[in-house]
Design an enzyme around this catalytic site. Structure first.
Site, PDB file in Angstrom:
ATOM      1  N   SER A 189     -42.007  19.376  66.227  1.00 41.45           N
ATOM      2  CA  SER A 189     -43.221  19.568  67.026  1.00 41.45           C
ATOM      3  C   SER A 189     -43.125  20.804  67.910  1.00 41.45           C
ATOM      4  CB  SER A 189     -43.511  18.322  67.872  1.00 41.45           C
ATOM      5  OG  SER A 189     -42.392  17.952  68.648  1.00 41.45           O
ATOM      6  N   GLN A 242     -42.438  10.518  69.632  1.00 45.35           N
ATOM      7  CA  GLN A 242     -43.242   9.424  69.076  1.00 45.35           C
ATOM      8  C   GLN A 242     -43.447   8.317  70.106  1.00 45.35           C
ATOM      9  OE1 GLN A 242     -40.832   8.189  65.710  1.00 45.35           O
ATOM     10  NE2 GLN A 242     -39.868   6.565  66.880  1.00 45.35           N
ATOM     11  N   HIS A 257     -46.544  15.845  68.254  1.00 45.68           N
ATOM     12  CA  HIS A 257     -45.306  15.074  68.331  1.00 45.68           C
ATOM     13  C   HIS A 257     -44.628  14.963  66.975  1.00 45.68           C
ATOM     14  CE1 HIS A 257     -46.034  11.135  66.310  1.00 45.68           C
ATOM     15  NE2 HIS A 257     -47.311  11.411  66.542  1.00 45.68           N
ATOM     16  N   CYS A 258     -43.297  14.760  67.025  1.00 42.03           N
ATOM     17  CA  CYS A 258     -42.527  14.379  65.838  1.00 42.03           C
ATOM     18  C   CYS A 258     -41.804  13.102  66.229  1.00 42.03           C
ATOM     19  CB  CYS A 258     -41.601  15.514  65.386  1.00 42.03           C
ATOM     20  SG  CYS A 258     -40.589  16.241  66.688  1.00 42.03           S
ATOM     21  N   ASN A 259     -40.551  12.927  65.850  1.00 42.60           N
ATOM     22  CA  ASN A 259     -39.825  11.725  66.272  1.00 42.60           C
ATOM     23  C   ASN A 259     -39.322  11.867  67.707  1.00 42.60           C
ATOM     24  OD1 ASN A 259     -39.392  11.865  63.106  1.00 42.60           O
ATOM     25  ND2 ASN A 259     -39.313   9.726  63.710  1.00 42.60           N
TER      26      ASN A 259
END
Length: 205
Positions: free
Chosen positions: A160, A81, A152-154
């Protein structure tokens, strides 16, 4: 021969070494516990005092931004992120589309980039394969439009990466091992959680 009771009675607390124990709590409080020679039966020589508050954490806190972005394909980027929220990084990598599979992470430039948001929980019980068709369709859209998609993720580690591995299996016909190794090569921190890993291993597009 001494009996055990005599040994215990003859034991002197003065023979004990002084002890000093530092404890750091997870909230950052640093406590100092002292035990000294002068400790009496009432615990008079024992005390806990607090050192400077907030001086440290009980865990290693990493505050550095993760702006490293893995290039899986010229049109597929994989990151965290932090990268998705860094305008300079997005511009430098010519990102046109963003696939956000984090939970509770907002989109930085909704008026300038094409976004797709799926709030996926990073827990082994989540059925990650149920999202692969939709995610792959969005990645394919970016490719057909000549764009570049950032997935993306965190942390850019589990969700992701799983989505990108699934895309390579679904759209390019790669085996799990090949897809995983290619994504891992592009972004070494790649690590799907155990549930996702197992689901992708047995995934039959």
């Amino acid at each position: 021969m001494h009996s055990l009771s005599q040994d215990i009675q003859g034991f002197s607390k003065s023979r004990l070494k002084k002890q000093c124990t530092r404890v750091t709590t997870v909230t950052g409080r640093r406590l100092l516990e002292r035990r000294g020679d002068e400790e009496d039966d009432d615990g008079g020589g024992r005390g806990v005092e607090e050192e400077e508050e907030g001086a440290a954490f009980g865990f290693v806190e990493d505050t550095s931004l993760d702006l490293q972005v893995g290039v899986v394909r010229p049109f597929i980027l994989l990151g965290s992120q932090d990268a998705a929220h860094d305008e300079e990084t997005l511009q430098r990598l010519k990102v046109t589309h963003v696939l956000n599979v984090a939970y509770g992470v907002s989109n930085l430039l909704p008026d300038q980039l094409v976004y797709k948001t799926l709030q996926i929980l990073d827990i082994p019980d989540t059925d990650i394969t149920s999202y692969l068709e939709e995610c792959s369709g969005f990645i394919e859209l970016a490719r057909r439009q000549g764009g570049v998609v950032l997935v993306h993720c965190n942390a850019g580690v589990s969700r992701s990466s799983s989505v990108v591995i699934g895309y390579l299996m679904l759209r390019e016909g790669l085996t799990f091992d090949d897809a995983y190794s290619q994504v891992k090569l592009a972004r070494p921190s790649t690590r799907p959680n155990p549930g996702f890993y197992q689901q992708l291993q047995t995934y039959k597009p």
